[in-house]
Design an enzyme around this catalytic site. Structure first.
Site, short mmCIF file in Angstrom:
data_model
loop_
_atom_site.label_atom_id
_atom_site.label_comp_id
_atom_site.label_asym_id
_atom_site.label_seq_id
_atom_site.Cartn_x
_atom_site.Cartn_y
_atom_site.Cartn_z
N SER A 45 41.28 1.63 25.42
CA SER A 45 41.62 2.83 24.65
C SER A 45 42.98 3.41 25.02
O SER A 45 43.40 3.37 26.19
CB SER A 45 40.53 3.88 24.96
OG SER A 45 40.96 5.16 24.55
N GLU A 80 43.42 6.35 25.45
CA GLU A 80 43.18 7.43 26.42
C GLU A 80 43.60 7.00 27.83
O GLU A 80 43.78 7.84 28.70
CB GLU A 80 41.70 7.82 26.42
CG GLU A 80 41.29 8.72 25.27
CD GLU A 80 41.96 10.09 25.34
OE1 GLU A 80 41.73 10.83 26.30
OE2 GLU A 80 42.73 10.42 24.41
N TYR A 105 36.43 9.79 31.18
CA TYR A 105 36.35 8.70 30.18
C TYR A 105 37.55 7.78 30.31
O TYR A 105 37.41 6.56 30.39
CB TYR A 105 36.29 9.30 28.76
CG TYR A 105 36.47 8.26 27.68
CD1 TYR A 105 35.43 7.43 27.27
CD2 TYR A 105 37.72 8.09 27.06
CE1 TYR A 105 35.61 6.47 26.28
CE2 TYR A 105 37.92 7.12 26.07
CZ TYR A 105 36.86 6.32 25.69
OH TYR A 105 37.05 5.37 24.72
#
Ligand code: NAP
Ligand code: F7E
Length: 321
Positions: A122, A124, A146
């Site tokens: 991801s 992120e 996360y």
């Protein structure tokens, strides 16, 4: 060809299953036991899928499912994927989203080491970004439990490739959305909110940070990149993104405009939706994927926003005015 998809009941799993079925694959979806079924997104293809129970937390169940399916391709899409929840359940997020990847890789290594493995990494992971735009070589600085768990998942995938010569790849995907997106994510929260307001079912929409910027694409385009990564001669990692960033405010404005409403009359900023640490600005450079995979996004930002609002308006048409 036989494919095993973890997370088949999620947004990406359902689009990937559609895509692989259209290519003639025999598709098995891994599902976890639940007191109520969560098969809404795959209801239209359920009769064409094999569904088997297993859980990322349970190593034996992963070994067993691989023994039964003997997959040629494994797509590991299952995860606890909602960033705010990762602050509330940080260790569980680490178990699902981080260590779960090792359990999958170990099961594959022991049962079907010649299979090809895709890990859902991801943007992120870039978090507090070190450079703009972000590429496969940009250092990571995750900003949530996360993001940290995804960095672990990314590097354990790279490590199993390098340690055991497995065909294991990591797709670093930037945000991708669709009418099947979960309702707590910002894009779907907006499209659902706009449709509810238009249908007279709700008056206001409470939001967090309107200045955050994301590189948003369409999930249906992004699952094709996952498949392409597993068709290459050599395993490698790729950034998948549109190369355009927009703010949450722009998304809101376009969505309200689409139904002839002024967003300023309805949107309320509520501190409840602010995060302990924010990822302010993400912008991906997917030139490697475009060059080596021949991939490019087909749906642009405006089309994405409009299609999501239209789908929610349609879904709610019998419930409001
Ligand atoms: P999603 O809609 O939240 O789906 C997550 C899936 O994981 C669901 O099918 C869920 O099953 C399953 N799952 C969760 N915990 C599990 C467990 N312990 N055992 C087995 N299955 C479990 O996520 P998505 O948007 O499709 O994203 C797919 C993957 O890509 C995720 O790994 C996400 O972190 C990653 N990703 C997403 C984006 C994006 O913008 N969408 C971008 C980059 C990476 P239930 O139905 O039972 O809950
Ligand atoms: O937030 C801001 C929020 O929750 C986007 C996951 O799929 O993509 C997703 O993670 C931005 C953030 O997605 C609200 O602060 C403002 O800056 O839609 P989101 P995300 O956190 O970017 C990545 C690539 C993944 O891998 C993840 O799995 O929008 N924002 N107001 C809000 N966000 C939410 N959810 N709700 C608001 O009211």
């Amino acid at each position: 060809m036989r494919a095993l998809i973890t997370g088949i009941t999620g947004q990406d799993g359902s689009y990937l299953a559609d895509f692989l079925l259209s290519k003639g694959y025999d598709v098995t979806g891994m599902v976890r036991r639940s007191s109520t079924e969560t098969f809404e997104r795959i209801a239209h293809i359920k009769h064409r899928l094999t569904l088997k129970q297993a859980d990322l937390l349970d190593q034996l169940s992963l070994i067993k499912i691989m023994e039964e399916v003997k997959p040629d391709e494994i797509y590991n899409l299952a995860a606890m994927s909602f960033v705010p929840t990762s602050w509330i359940q940080p260790t569980l997020t680490g178990e699902f989203t981080g260590i779960g990847v090792t359990r999958m890789l170990e099961a594959m290594r022991q049962v079907c080491p010649t299979a090809r493995f895709y890990q859902a990494s991801s943007s992120e992971m870039f978090g507090k970004v070190r450079e703009v735009p972000q590429t496969e070589l940009t250092p990571f600085h995750p900003r949530s439990p996360y993001g940290v768990a995804k960095v672990y998942g990314h590097f354990i995938t790279v490590n199993y490739r390098e340690s055991y010569n497995l065909f294991a790849v990591s797709g670093i995907l930037f945000n991708h959305e669709s009418p099947r997106r979960g309702k707590e994510f910002v894009t779907r929260k907006i499209s659902d909110g706009v449709a509810r307001i238009k249908r007279g079912l709700q008056k206001e929409l409470r939001m967090g940070n309107l200045d955050a910027q994301r590189d948003w694409g369409f999930a249906g385009d992004y699952v094709k990149a996952m498949w392409l990564m597993l068709q290459q001669k050599q395993p490698d990692d790729f950034v998948v993104a549109t190369g355009e960033a927009h703010s949450v405010r722009e998304f809101i404005e376009l969505a309200f405009d689409h139904v002839g409403l002024n967003w300023k009359n309805h949107v309320v900023v509520d501190p409840e939706f602010l995060r302990p640490a924010e990822v302010e600005h993400l912008l991906g450079d997917s030139s490697k994927a475009r060059r080596m995979l021949g991939w490019k996004p087909e749906v642009n930002f405006r089309q994405l926003v409009h299609s999501m609002v239209d789908a929610d308006l349609d879904r709610l048409k019998d419930q409001g005015g």
